[in-house]
Design a protein around this motif. Structure first.
Motif, PDB file in Angstrom:
ATOM      1  N   LEU A 130       0.825  -1.211   0.000  1.00  0.00           N
ATOM      2  CA  LEU A 130       0.000   0.000   0.000  1.00  0.00           C
ATOM      3  C   LEU A 130       0.858   1.258   0.000  1.00  0.00           C
ATOM      4  CD1 LEU A 130      -2.822  -0.973   2.552  1.00  0.00           C
ATOM      5  CD2 LEU A 130      -3.003  -0.839   0.067  1.00  0.00           C
ATOM      6  N   LEU A 131       1.960   1.236   0.779  1.00  0.00           N
ATOM      7  CA  LEU A 131       2.832   2.407   0.814  1.00  0.00           C
ATOM      8  C   LEU A 131       3.500   2.635  -0.536  1.00  0.00           C
ATOM      9  CD1 LEU A 131       4.448   1.927   4.334  1.00  0.00           C
ATOM     10  CD2 LEU A 131       2.908   3.781   3.637  1.00  0.00           C
ATOM     11  N   ARG A 132       3.946   1.561  -1.168  1.00  0.00           N
ATOM     12  CA  ARG A 132       4.549   1.721  -2.492  1.00  0.00           C
ATOM     13  C   ARG A 132       3.525   2.249  -3.489  1.00  0.00           C
ATOM     14  NH1 ARG A 132       8.085  -2.983  -5.233  1.00  0.00           N
ATOM     15  NH2 ARG A 132       9.628  -2.093  -3.811  1.00  0.00           N
ATOM     16  N   ARG A 133       2.300   1.765  -3.392  1.00  0.00           N
ATOM     17  CA  ARG A 133       1.248   2.221  -4.309  1.00  0.00           C
ATOM     18  C   ARG A 133       0.928   3.701  -4.107  1.00  0.00           C
ATOM     19  NH1 ARG A 133      -4.608  -0.641  -4.347  1.00  0.00           N
ATOM     20  NH2 ARG A 133      -4.839   0.740  -2.563  1.00  0.00           N
ATOM     21  N   LYS A 134       1.191   4.197  -2.885  1.00  0.00           N
ATOM     22  CA  LYS A 134       0.940   5.606  -2.597  1.00  0.00           C
ATOM     23  C   LYS A 134       2.142   6.486  -2.939  1.00  0.00           C
ATOM     24  CE  LYS A 134      -2.712   5.389   0.845  1.00  0.00           C
ATOM     25  NZ  LYS A 134      -3.564   6.332   0.100  1.00  0.00           N
TER      26      LYS A 134
END
Length: 809
Positions: free
Chosen positions: A447-451
């Motif tokens: 999720l952090l990478r996607r953000k």
């Protein structure tokens, strides 16, 4: 604190023993017995205070300190038996961390048999957990040989002999003559064990929203850990009248005890770590600290904040353990609830968050209760900044919290993080990961990478990939079965969960299967510790888990006028019969008695009103064939049949026309069938015996072991499912008997009934394979047995004797 002049300082002792053990050899369990005797009590009771001396005795001298709990309202009565007993049990909890390190632990206080059994079991369990998690796994706090422990496999890792002594009568002149009445509690009142972390904040918000009476109770540790709770406590104290605080110096006692363990580094206080040096029995220190408030306020439910991944069972080089999280597992909640009920306290303990992952809890708190989330502090190194407490922004918990808040679109600044801390935490998260279930860490990083956090790498070999089940409601038969939440709370809670989760799934083997929890029958299973059709608004209950005592289905709870009324309402009675006999080196002697009583009560709970009357357990059975093994206490077939016959005849005189004998021991079968025949002949009532016949075919389909007839896969699985703390899996050994004739084979459909002394067949007493046992198998077995017997008893309830005989015969 008092000190004998002969005593060396902890630093001097540590240096000397550390030097002695620096020879390079690995440590042994015997090396850990650093304390000759640890003495606790007797307690001193005041209306708002309980205290107990802790006395450490070593060869070099002795030293005494005092454990204290303080309250902001009157909760005790001096010299009252119930207060003395509760205070004694409260002050005993810290000591359960030291069964591995003492030759003897002496509990000087007011304890009953339930307390003694509970303390002994939990001390042994905690010793095993500490041995694995603190001594066999890397621990920066250890020095000398203890830092290089070799693996020793034992049945019991508790090295201390536990002794219980009652103070002389002069200590409490009124206590010996006073009874301890059951607590009057209401399941509509909920005490949330509060800490300022996300779990307790969300638990409060959810229960308040669905209309429950909620009491947020904070345990104020005397050290810096209280800073974690301070923001939330001030918020609740200003606006929630039911808020309460309990002060304790338990953390000081823990640190004081460390100075008596020479294998703990003398500079332990200067070591930065996210874990405690030794202790693992911590939650109970807080839980027992809030019980006086629960008793005074008539609270019936204790709510703890534990999520999906805190119920674990692993094996470390053949030693089973709970990953150091037993006191956060659902097994712990169930063990405490059973203990509360046996004591007559009537409390139920559970978490409403087990179907949710840590990140889903954080998301729900952020989206639904932003005012509560702004008070969140999950850092044990927090510090004061003016009127507000702020997190350190550097520890593992901080990087995990900051990562989750960022991942779900929240703002870490709202709960006190600075720009610099946020950047540091995200960088550390990318480099080191987090102490979460692997699926949770993988999805968090995804999720952090996607953000747009491109710095997210692959910490600790984990792949950054989506794990969508983490953001769903998860129903897992071992970690998060929905029946662990009382039924009156499930529908409103799952409705709220559904508004923030990405759906719901149920585990099937290794797969997650999508479900609609609102229509899935799993959501309607009965809660094991309360009648399933009863709502929390129905009023107060007394210990034993039933409602108004006059409406209890347990005959022993009733007065004679209430029993008379009850027998007019229902003519079906259930009689559990067990045995006290060996069950191999890994199961308790009372397995058959426990199972018979547990099954009987669960069947009654599963029935509609009016429920069948449950007669008190007959614990002893025909066990002569186990006499070669210590602890077996049995009666003759003639004695058992005569007792059951007399009980059945008495039940018939009270109006029972259908008697179901639920038998937990195969050796009882001939005597029970003889008694049932005689009752039927003389009282002309329907009488039957079930020794598993109603579910044998279903159980055999679950089990894998042939000739699994005693202390094997089946009985070990059912024990793991409902009281895992009593199972010594490290001592379980396979022994599947093989016979010269198929007609002697226990699992053969053509086998004859025959009798033999168990010791002639098995030296361990085991006839089967307990190593194949799992809690999941046991849960399925219990579910099947309960379901089938409920169906049968409900059928009996709906028939007159004439109808029953016509349809049956």
């Amino acid at each position: 604190m008092t000190r004998n002049n002969r005593n060396l300082s902890g630093t001097e002792q540590g240096a000397r023993i550390g030097d002695k053990n620096d020879s390079g050899r690995g440590g042994t369990l015997d090396d850990l017995k650093a304390i000759e005797r640890l003495e606790i009590g007797p307690v001193r009771i005041e209306p708002r205070r309980v205290s107990a001396p802790y006395r450490v005795v070593r060869e070099s001298g002795e030293e005494t300190n005092e454990l204290i709990y303080r309250f902001e309202e009157d909760v005790f009565e001096k010299n009252e038996a119930a207060s003395l007993n509760l205070g004694s049990v409260m002050c005993a909890q810290v000591a359960l961390n030291y069964g591995l390190f003492c030759g003897e632990i002496v509990f000087n206080g007011w304890y009953d048999d339930h307390d003694r059994r509970f303390l002994q079991r939990m001390c042994a369990n905690t010793a095993r957990e500490i041995y694995v998690k603190k001594l066999l796994e890397p621990n920066p706090f250890l020095t000398g040989a203890a830092a290089r422990m070799g693996v020793e496999r034992r049945e019991d890792y508790g090295q201390a002999v536990l002794r219980f002594e009652t103070p002389p009568a002069g200590h409490a002149p009124e206590s010996r003559s006073q009874a301890r009445p059951p607590w009057k509690v209401s399941p509509g009142r909920h005490l949330v064990l509060s800490s300022g972390g996300k779990d307790s904040l969300l638990s409060y918000g959810l229960l308040k929203e669905i209309g429950c009476e909620v009491h947020p109770v904070f345990v104020n540790e005397s050290g810096r850990h209280w800073f974690t709770a301070l923001n939330a406590y001030r918020y609740f104290a200003a606006g929630v009248p039911s808020t309460a605080r309990v002060w304790t110096n338990a953390d000081r006692i823990f640190n004081w005890m460390l100075r008596h363990l020479p294998f703990v580094r003398p500079d332990f206080a200067d070591i930065r770590s996210d874990a405690y040096p030794i202790r693992l029995w911590t939650v109970a220190v807080f839980l027992f600290g809030v019980l006086p408030l629960a008793r005074k306020r008539g609270i019936g439910r204790i709510v703890v904040g534990d999520e999906f991944d805190t119920t674990r069972r692993y094996s470390h080089r053949g030693i089973t353990h709970y990953d150091g999280l037993y006191d956060q597992s659902r097994w712990f909640d169930n063990a405490l609830t059973r203990y509360y009920h046996r004591k007559g306290w009537g409390l139920c303990q559970f978490s409403i968050l087990r179907p949710l992952s840590e990140i889903l809890i954080q998301k729900t708190l952020l989206e639904r209760y932003p005012e509560l989330q702004a008070r969140q502090v999950s850092c044990h190194a927090a510090h004061k900044d003016g009127d507000r407490v702020r997190p350190c922004g550097r520890c593992e918990k901080c990087r995990r919290i900051v990562g989750m808040i960022e991942a779900v679109g929240g703002d870490p600044h709202r709960c006190g993080y600075t720009d610099e801390q946020v950047a540091f935490c995200l960088k550390a998260l990318a480099e080191k990961g987090a102490h979460q279930e692997s699926a949770g860490v993988q999805h968090l990083l995804y999720l952090l990478r996607r953000k747009g956090h491109e710095g997210i790498a692959h910490p600790s070999g984990l792949h950054v990939r989506p794990r969508p089940e983490v953001m769903k409601i998860r129903l897992d038969p071992e970690r998060s079965p929905p029946e662990e939440i009382p039924r009156d709370l499930r529908l409103p809670l799952f409705t709220i969960y559904g508004a923030h989760a990405d759906g719901a799934v149920k585990r099937n083997g290794r797969l997650w299967i999508p479900i609609d929890p609102m229509s899935d029958p799993v959501l309607s299973r009965p809660y094991p510790f309360e009648p399933p059709n009863r709502s929390a608004a129905d009023g107060a209950v007394s210990g034993g888990g039933s409602g108004d005592p006059s409406k209890s289905f347990l005959l022993g709870d009733l007065t004679w006028p209430e029993a008379k009324k009850r027998f007019r309402e229902v003519d079906v009675a259930l009689l559990p019969v067990g045995a006290i006999e060996q069950h191999g080196p890994h199961l308790p002697l009372d397995t058959d008695a426990f199972d018979a009583e547990y099954l009987t009560r669960q069947v009654a709970l599963g029935c509609s009103e009016p429920r069948p009357v449950v007669l008190p357990l007959i614990p002893y059975g025909v066990s002569y064939h186990h006499d070669d093994f210590s602890g077996t206490i049995g009666v003759s077939p003639d004695s058992l049949s005569r007792v059951v016959y007399d009980v059945g005849m008495s039940a018939a005189r009270n109006g029972v026309t259908k008697l179901v004998i639920i038998n937990g021991h195969g050796g009882n079968i001939p005597a029970l069938h003889f008694a049932a025949q005689m009752i039927n002949r003389d009282a002309h009532i329907f009488t039957c015996v079930d020794t598993g016949e109603s579910s044998d075919a279903d159980i055999e389909a679950i089990a894998e072991t042939p000739n699994d007839v005693h202390a094997g896969e089946i009985e070990t699985s059912t024990s793991l499912a409902v009281r895992p703390e009593g199972v010594r899996m490290q001592a379980a050994r396979k022994f599947v008997p093989r016979f010269s004739s198929r007609y002697l084979d226990f699992s053969s459909k053509r086998g004859v009934g025959w009798y033999a002394h168990t010791a002639k067949l098995s030296r361990s007493g085991v006839l089967g394979d307990p190593t194949r046992a799992t809690a999941e198998k046991g849960r399925r077995m219990w579910e099947q047995m309960i379901r089938n017997l409920v169906e049968f008893v409900e059928h009996l309830k709906g028939l007159t004797l004439d109808e029953l005989y016509q349809r049956r015969y």
